[in-house]
Design a protein around this motif. Structure first.
Motif, PDB file in Angstrom:
ATOM      1  N   GLN A  40       5.202 -13.214  -0.607  1.00  0.00           N
ATOM      2  CA  GLN A  40       5.256 -12.305   0.092  1.00  0.00           C
ATOM      3  C   GLN A  40       6.501 -12.875   0.957  1.00  0.00           C
ATOM      4  O   GLN A  40       7.366 -12.040   1.577  1.00  0.00           O
ATOM      5  CB  GLN A  40       4.218 -12.010   1.009  1.00  0.00           C
ATOM      6  CG  GLN A  40       3.084 -11.134   0.014  1.00  0.00           C
ATOM      7  CD  GLN A  40       3.568  -9.736  -0.099  1.00  0.00           C
ATOM      8  OE1 GLN A  40       3.578  -8.980   1.135  1.00  0.00           O
ATOM      9  NE2 GLN A  40       3.778  -9.477  -1.196  1.00  0.00           N
ATOM     10  N   LYS A 136       1.660  -5.804   3.837  1.00  0.00           N
ATOM     11  CA  LYS A 136       1.866  -6.387   2.320  1.00  0.00           C
ATOM     12  C   LYS A 136       3.418  -5.658   2.233  1.00  0.00           C
ATOM     13  O   LYS A 136       3.917  -4.717   2.544  1.00  0.00           O
ATOM     14  CB  LYS A 136       1.178  -5.701   1.480  1.00  0.00           C
ATOM     15  CG  LYS A 136       1.309  -6.183  -0.127  1.00  0.00           C
ATOM     16  CD  LYS A 136       0.069  -5.926  -0.873  1.00  0.00           C
ATOM     17  CE  LYS A 136       0.318  -6.105  -2.473  1.00  0.00           C
ATOM     18  NZ  LYS A 136       1.330  -4.939  -2.778  1.00  0.00           N
ATOM     19  N   ASP A 138       6.103  -4.729  -1.340  1.00  0.00           N
ATOM     20  CA  ASP A 138       5.884  -4.509  -2.569  1.00  0.00           C
ATOM     21  C   ASP A 138       7.584  -4.015  -3.114  1.00  0.00           C
ATOM     22  O   ASP A 138       7.765  -3.034  -2.713  1.00  0.00           O
ATOM     23  CB  ASP A 138       5.080  -3.593  -3.079  1.00  0.00           C
ATOM     24  CG  ASP A 138       4.822  -3.401  -4.662  1.00  0.00           C
ATOM     25  OD1 ASP A 138       4.494  -4.452  -5.515  1.00  0.00           O
ATOM     26  OD2 ASP A 138       5.276  -2.402  -5.316  1.00  0.00           O
ATOM     27  N   ARG A 139       7.953  -4.693  -4.127  1.00  0.00           N
ATOM     28  CA  ARG A 139       9.182  -4.446  -4.664  1.00  0.00           C
ATOM     29  C   ARG A 139       9.015  -3.734  -6.124  1.00  0.00           C
ATOM     30  O   ARG A 139       8.515  -4.415  -6.950  1.00  0.00           O
ATOM     31  CB  ARG A 139      10.152  -5.446  -4.776  1.00  0.00           C
ATOM     32  CG  ARG A 139      11.471  -5.197  -5.430  1.00  0.00           C
ATOM     33  CD  ARG A 139      12.741  -6.414  -5.152  1.00  0.00           C
ATOM     34  NE  ARG A 139      12.022  -7.607  -5.617  1.00  0.00           N
ATOM     35  CZ  ARG A 139      12.503  -8.645  -5.197  1.00  0.00           C
ATOM     36  NH1 ARG A 139      13.445  -8.781  -4.350  1.00  0.00           N
ATOM     37  NH2 ARG A 139      12.004  -9.739  -5.427  1.00  0.00           N
ATOM     38  N   HIS A 140       9.386  -2.542  -6.455  1.00  0.00           N
ATOM     39  CA  HIS A 140       9.171  -1.970  -7.667  1.00  0.00           C
ATOM     40  C   HIS A 140      10.294  -1.168  -7.939  1.00  0.00           C
ATOM     41  O   HIS A 140      11.093  -0.468  -7.076  1.00  0.00           O
ATOM     42  CB  HIS A 140       7.951  -1.040  -7.499  1.00  0.00           C
ATOM     43  CG  HIS A 140       7.471  -0.043  -6.339  1.00  0.00           C
ATOM     44  ND1 HIS A 140       7.096  -0.628  -5.329  1.00  0.00           N
ATOM     45  CD2 HIS A 140       8.007   1.265  -6.376  1.00  0.00           C
ATOM     46  CE1 HIS A 140       6.917   0.395  -4.476  1.00  0.00           C
ATOM     47  NE2 HIS A 140       7.409   1.489  -5.031  1.00  0.00           N
ATOM     48  N   ASP A 156       9.317  -1.640  -0.550  1.00  0.00           N
ATOM     49  CA  ASP A 156       8.217  -1.093   0.135  1.00  0.00           C
ATOM     50  C   ASP A 156       7.525  -1.967   1.171  1.00  0.00           C
ATOM     51  O   ASP A 156       7.348  -3.115   0.988  1.00  0.00           O
ATOM     52  CB  ASP A 156       7.172  -0.348  -0.779  1.00  0.00           C
ATOM     53  CG  ASP A 156       6.397   0.586  -0.139  1.00  0.00           C
ATOM     54  OD1 ASP A 156       6.972   1.510   0.908  1.00  0.00           O
ATOM     55  OD2 ASP A 156       5.292   0.856  -0.541  1.00  0.00           O
ATOM     56  N   GLN A 158       4.536  -1.882   3.488  1.00  0.00           N
ATOM     57  CA  GLN A 158       2.975  -1.210   3.445  1.00  0.00           C
ATOM     58  C   GLN A 158       2.209  -1.560   4.490  1.00  0.00           C
ATOM     59  O   GLN A 158       2.297  -2.731   4.983  1.00  0.00           O
ATOM     60  CB  GLN A 158       2.383  -1.554   2.181  1.00  0.00           C
ATOM     61  CG  GLN A 158       3.065  -1.249   1.028  1.00  0.00           C
ATOM     62  CD  GLN A 158       2.349  -1.868  -0.215  1.00  0.00           C
ATOM     63  OE1 GLN A 158       1.537  -2.649  -0.235  1.00  0.00           O
ATOM     64  NE2 GLN A 158       2.979  -1.454  -1.661  1.00  0.00           N
ATOM     65  N   ASP A 191      -2.280   0.581 -10.263  1.00  0.00           N
ATOM     66  CA  ASP A 191      -1.733  -0.984 -10.673  1.00  0.00           C
ATOM     67  C   ASP A 191      -2.098  -1.990  -9.859  1.00  0.00           C
ATOM     68  O   ASP A 191      -3.035  -1.832  -8.785  1.00  0.00           O
ATOM     69  CB  ASP A 191      -0.120  -0.920 -10.771  1.00  0.00           C
ATOM     70  CG  ASP A 191       0.405  -0.556  -9.373  1.00  0.00           C
ATOM     71  OD1 ASP A 191      -0.276  -0.589  -8.459  1.00  0.00           O
ATOM     72  OD2 ASP A 191       1.704   0.040  -9.399  1.00  0.00           O
ATOM     73  N   HIS A 192      -1.582  -3.044  -9.968  1.00  0.00           N
ATOM     74  CA  HIS A 192      -2.079  -4.533  -9.533  1.00  0.00           C
ATOM     75  C   HIS A 192      -1.696  -4.288  -7.755  1.00  0.00           C
ATOM     76  O   HIS A 192      -2.438  -4.822  -6.937  1.00  0.00           O
ATOM     77  CB  HIS A 192      -1.603  -5.658  -9.813  1.00  0.00           C
ATOM     78  CG  HIS A 192      -1.776  -6.890  -9.035  1.00  0.00           C
ATOM     79  ND1 HIS A 192      -3.113  -7.366  -8.965  1.00  0.00           N
ATOM     80  CD2 HIS A 192      -0.983  -7.621  -8.408  1.00  0.00           C
ATOM     81  CE1 HIS A 192      -2.794  -8.497  -8.156  1.00  0.00           C
ATOM     82  NE2 HIS A 192      -1.671  -8.729  -7.688  1.00  0.00           N
ATOM     83  N   SER A 193      -0.559  -3.679  -7.724  1.00  0.00           N
ATOM     84  CA  SER A 193      -0.118  -3.687  -6.184  1.00  0.00           C
ATOM     85  C   SER A 193      -0.904  -2.643  -5.272  1.00  0.00           C
ATOM     86  O   SER A 193      -1.567  -3.135  -4.207  1.00  0.00           O
ATOM     87  CB  SER A 193       1.365  -3.023  -6.279  1.00  0.00           C
ATOM     88  OG  SER A 193       1.660  -2.815  -4.650  1.00  0.00           O
ATOM     89  N   ASP A 196      -4.449  -4.476  -4.682  1.00  0.00           N
ATOM     90  CA  ASP A 196      -4.310  -5.553  -3.873  1.00  0.00           C
ATOM     91  C   ASP A 196      -4.195  -5.079  -2.382  1.00  0.00           C
ATOM     92  O   ASP A 196      -4.608  -5.684  -1.340  1.00  0.00           O
ATOM     93  CB  ASP A 196      -3.082  -6.329  -3.999  1.00  0.00           C
ATOM     94  CG  ASP A 196      -2.847  -7.782  -3.181  1.00  0.00           C
ATOM     95  OD1 ASP A 196      -3.800  -8.342  -2.993  1.00  0.00           O
ATOM     96  OD2 ASP A 196      -1.744  -7.788  -2.783  1.00  0.00           O
ATOM     97  N   LEU A 197      -3.333  -4.031  -2.282  1.00  0.00           N
ATOM     98  CA  LEU A 197      -3.429  -3.392  -0.823  1.00  0.00           C
ATOM     99  C   LEU A 197      -4.649  -2.893  -0.502  1.00  0.00           C
ATOM    100  O   LEU A 197      -5.164  -2.964   0.657  1.00  0.00           O
ATOM    101  CB  LEU A 197      -2.304  -1.956  -0.880  1.00  0.00           C
ATOM    102  CG  LEU A 197      -2.063  -1.413   0.423  1.00  0.00           C
ATOM    103  CD1 LEU A 197      -1.471  -2.126   1.401  1.00  0.00           C
ATOM    104  CD2 LEU A 197      -1.172  -0.265   0.146  1.00  0.00           C
TER     105      LEU A 197
END
Length: 206
Positions: A40, A136, A138-140, A156, A158, A191-193, A196-197
């Motif tokens: 992170q 958090k 998250d890059r996607h 992103d 979050q 998904d995992h993201s 996790d969030l």
């Protein structure tokens, strides 16, 4: 300036606002946010590098990457999270999207998206010392310029948005479906993201 602009590929975009307030707030927010995890922290530095190199890096017109804002909408009293079935991605996601010219800061962008997509008017972002803070990054990869266009990158930021107990959601035109899910019974198409969030939201809101 016209309502839309066309880049060298022929794709039309809304023009990015010239106001630096939202950009400056994102720099302040990410500079002050100190994550515990090395991954992170690396993302935080990458986001700041993007903003340093891109004066208009907050807006969808900035390619191949731009900052976005999202929020996990949770009802802690019922132990549940509200997810939207995204029409382009085909997965259950938290509320979120692109920053807009009227957003006064990054947290406001996340709250606006959460309110619009959930239909819940009384959401409150989780704060620290009275100030909304991300939980958090998250890059996607996405195709927000069109399904036939090359992928671009969402950077992103979050947040967590707490809903009043028993809040009733109202689906928007931006969603194929909108449902509450128990924390322990998230749908397979996440998904995992997202998982996790939701785990972080559960931990931080009790």
């Amino acid at each position: 300036m016209t309502a839309t602009e066309t880049d060298h590929t022929g794709v039309q975009h809304d023009p990015a606002p010239q106001d630096g307030g939202l950009h400056a707030d994102a720099v302040r927010t990410l500079t002050g946010w100190q994550p515990a995890e090395p991954a992170q922290e690396q993302l935080r530095l990458d986001y700041l590098r993007h903003l340093a190199e891109q004066p208009e890096g907050m807006y969808r017109a900035c390619l191949p990457a731009h900052i976005t804002a999202s929020a996990a909408v949770v009802d802690p009293a019922a132990g549940r999270v509200l997810l939207t079935l995204h029409p382009k991605v085909g997965r259950w996601l938290q509320m979120g999207g692109h920053c807009e010219a009227g957003d006064r800061d990054l947290a406001a962008a996340a709250l606006r998206e959460a309110t619009e997509e959930s239909g819940i008017p009384d959401l409150a972002l989780l704060t620290r010392d009275g100030v909304p803070v991300p939980v958090k990054l998250d890059r996607h990869q996405v195709r927000c310029t069109g399904k036939d266009r090359p992928e671009n990158t969402h950077l992103d930021v979050q947040y967590i948005a707490v809903a009043p107990p028993g809040a009733q959601a109202l689906i928007s035109e931006e969603s194929l479906d909108l449902r509450w899910f128990d924390y322990d019974r998230l749908p397979e198409l996440t998904d995992h993201s997202v998982r996790d969030l939701v785990a972080r939201a559960r931990e931080l809101t009790g």
